[in-house]
Design an enzyme around this catalytic site. Structure first.
Site, PDB file in Angstrom:
ATOM      1  N   ASP A  37      52.573  -8.048  15.607  1.00  0.00           N
ATOM      2  CA  ASP A  37      51.529  -7.338  16.327  1.00  0.00           C
ATOM      3  C   ASP A  37      50.186  -7.897  15.864  1.00  0.00           C
ATOM      4  O   ASP A  37      50.085  -8.472  14.780  1.00  0.00           O
ATOM      5  CB  ASP A  37      51.600  -5.826  16.036  1.00  0.00           C
ATOM      6  CG  ASP A  37      50.965  -4.979  17.126  1.00  0.00           C
ATOM      7  OD1 ASP A  37      49.732  -5.041  17.274  1.00  0.00           O
ATOM      8  OD2 ASP A  37      51.697  -4.262  17.834  1.00  0.00           O
ATOM      9  N   ASP A  61      48.695 -12.930  17.313  1.00  0.00           N
ATOM     10  CA  ASP A  61      48.030 -12.847  18.612  1.00  0.00           C
ATOM     11  C   ASP A  61      48.951 -13.534  19.617  1.00  0.00           C
ATOM     12  O   ASP A  61      49.115 -14.754  19.585  1.00  0.00           O
ATOM     13  CB  ASP A  61      46.668 -13.544  18.553  1.00  0.00           C
ATOM     14  CG  ASP A  61      45.941 -13.553  19.897  1.00  0.00           C
ATOM     15  OD1 ASP A  61      46.541 -13.177  20.922  1.00  0.00           O
ATOM     16  OD2 ASP A  61      44.769 -13.974  19.918  1.00  0.00           O
ATOM     17  N   VAL A  62      49.564 -12.761  20.493  1.00  0.00           N
ATOM     18  CA  VAL A  62      50.595 -13.311  21.377  1.00  0.00           C
ATOM     19  C   VAL A  62      50.040 -14.267  22.434  1.00  0.00           C
ATOM     20  O   VAL A  62      50.810 -14.936  23.126  1.00  0.00           O
ATOM     21  CB  VAL A  62      51.410 -12.191  22.067  1.00  0.00           C
ATOM     22  CG1 VAL A  62      52.214 -11.410  21.045  1.00  0.00           C
ATOM     23  CG2 VAL A  62      50.506 -11.277  22.892  1.00  0.00           C
ATOM     24  N   TYR A 153      47.632  -5.446  36.455  1.00  0.00           N
ATOM     25  CA  TYR A 153      48.856  -5.046  35.755  1.00  0.00           C
ATOM     26  C   TYR A 153      50.080  -5.285  36.630  1.00  0.00           C
ATOM     27  O   TYR A 153      51.107  -5.806  36.154  1.00  0.00           O
ATOM     28  CB  TYR A 153      48.741  -3.577  35.368  1.00  0.00           C
ATOM     29  CG  TYR A 153      49.835  -3.079  34.462  1.00  0.00           C
ATOM     30  CD1 TYR A 153      49.877  -3.450  33.125  1.00  0.00           C
ATOM     31  CD2 TYR A 153      50.815  -2.205  34.932  1.00  0.00           C
ATOM     32  CE1 TYR A 153      50.871  -2.972  32.278  1.00  0.00           C
ATOM     33  CE2 TYR A 153      51.806  -1.726  34.101  1.00  0.00           C
ATOM     34  CZ  TYR A 153      51.836  -2.107  32.776  1.00  0.00           C
ATOM     35  OH  TYR A 153      52.820  -1.637  31.947  1.00  0.00           O
ATOM     36  N   LYS A 157      53.088  -7.814  35.601  1.00  0.00           N
ATOM     37  CA  LYS A 157      54.454  -7.339  35.412  1.00  0.00           C
ATOM     38  C   LYS A 157      55.396  -7.881  36.490  1.00  0.00           C
ATOM     39  O   LYS A 157      56.590  -8.097  36.231  1.00  0.00           O
ATOM     40  CB  LYS A 157      54.475  -5.811  35.391  1.00  0.00           C
ATOM     41  CG  LYS A 157      53.777  -5.210  34.173  1.00  0.00           C
ATOM     42  CD  LYS A 157      54.314  -5.767  32.867  1.00  0.00           C
ATOM     43  CE  LYS A 157      53.784  -5.006  31.653  1.00  0.00           C
ATOM     44  NZ  LYS A 157      54.283  -5.564  30.369  1.00  0.00           N
ATOM     45  N   THR A 193      49.406   5.311  26.176  1.00  0.00           N
ATOM     46  CA  THR A 193      49.317   6.181  27.356  1.00  0.00           C
ATOM     47  C   THR A 193      48.855   7.600  27.013  1.00  0.00           C
ATOM     48  O   THR A 193      48.762   8.448  27.896  1.00  0.00           O
ATOM     49  CB  THR A 193      50.683   6.271  28.068  1.00  0.00           C
ATOM     50  OG1 THR A 193      51.641   6.885  27.191  1.00  0.00           O
ATOM     51  CG2 THR A 193      51.183   4.900  28.472  1.00  0.00           C
TER      52      THR A 193
END
Length: 250
Positions: A37, A61-62, A153, A157, A193
């Site tokens: 992460d 950092d992805v 988004y 996705k 969320t």
């Protein structure tokens, strides 16, 4: 024997929410888990919450290609292979297309989609070396059914969904033993969320969207990811597993 006994698993976005719940379930099933992460402090807390002591935390950092190259080299030196890759890192910013800046668009695409390309590109040789590699990519019901005010988004996705299928077919054609599947959660209560769920109007609207009548919890998604990671799903590749309380059945 546990479903993932002695397997090496990498989980991104693992400091909280679905990522942490899945990392814990992987550990419960016998895996040695590398939790990754960008949130270093969150990773420290997450590692403390993991059952057992052989797991490792990796600040990552992805969206950083050199970081993925370095991580692949580290895993190769340390283990020689990787059994499970759960590309979970992601986030969403919501608003109209007109109000979405190009920088925000690129940020959402980068974290949710570019990261999966980078992870797959650099981890695939390690997954091949395991002989039974499993890739699970985090998509969403918004990768199947769109909604207003989340175009970036939805695009990200939806891209994850199709990239996963392309990966599955490429691996099958190569005969390398690697499976790739996407998972599509519906409304799930996580730290990301929490703000939305805390708004009574938003929470009511979300519940109206779920036939089963409640919001999901991270552990319910984690159970599905464990299945896809395990040999119980050995005949599944290029599939999309929807876990949404019936939302997309409407």
């Amino acid at each position: 024997m546990s479903a993932l006994q002695d397997r090496i698993a990498l989980v991104t976005g693992a400091a909280s929410g679905i990522g942490l719940a899945t990392a814990r379930r992987f550990a419960d099933e016998g895996a040695q888990v590398l939790i990754a992460d960008l949130d270093a402090a969150g990773l420290t807390r997450a590692l403390d919450a993991m059952p057992g002591s052989r797991h490792e935390a990796i600040t990552l950092d992805v969206t950083d290609e050199p970081a993925w190259i370095a991580l692949a080299s580290r895993i190769e030196r340390q283990f020689g292979h990787l059994d499970v890759l759960f590309n979970n890192a992601g986030f969403g910013k919501f608003g109209s297309i007109a109000d979405t800046s190009l920088d925000m668009w690129r940020s959402v695409i980068g974290v949710n989609l570019d990261s999966i390309f980078l992870a797959t590109k650099y981890m695939l040789p390690l997954l091949e070396a395991s002989g039974h590699g499993s890739i699970i990519n985090m998509s969403s019901i918004r990768g199947i059914a769109a909604a207003p005010d989340c175009a970036s988004y939805c695009a990200a996705k939806g891209g994850v969904r199709m990239f996963t299928k392309a990966t599955a077919l490429e691996c099958a054609a190569a005969g390398n033993g690697v499976r790739a599947n996407s998972i599509h959660p519906g409304h799930v209560a996580t730290p990301l969320t929490a703000a939305a769920h805390g708004d009574p109007q938003v929470a009511r609207r979300l519940l109206d969207d779920v036939p089963i009548g409640r919001i999901g919890v991270p552990e319910e998604i984690a159970d599905a990811v464990v299945f896809l990671a395990s040999d119980a799903a050995r005949y599944m590749t290029g599939a999309e597993l929807v876990v949404d309380g019936g939302s997309t059945a409407q």
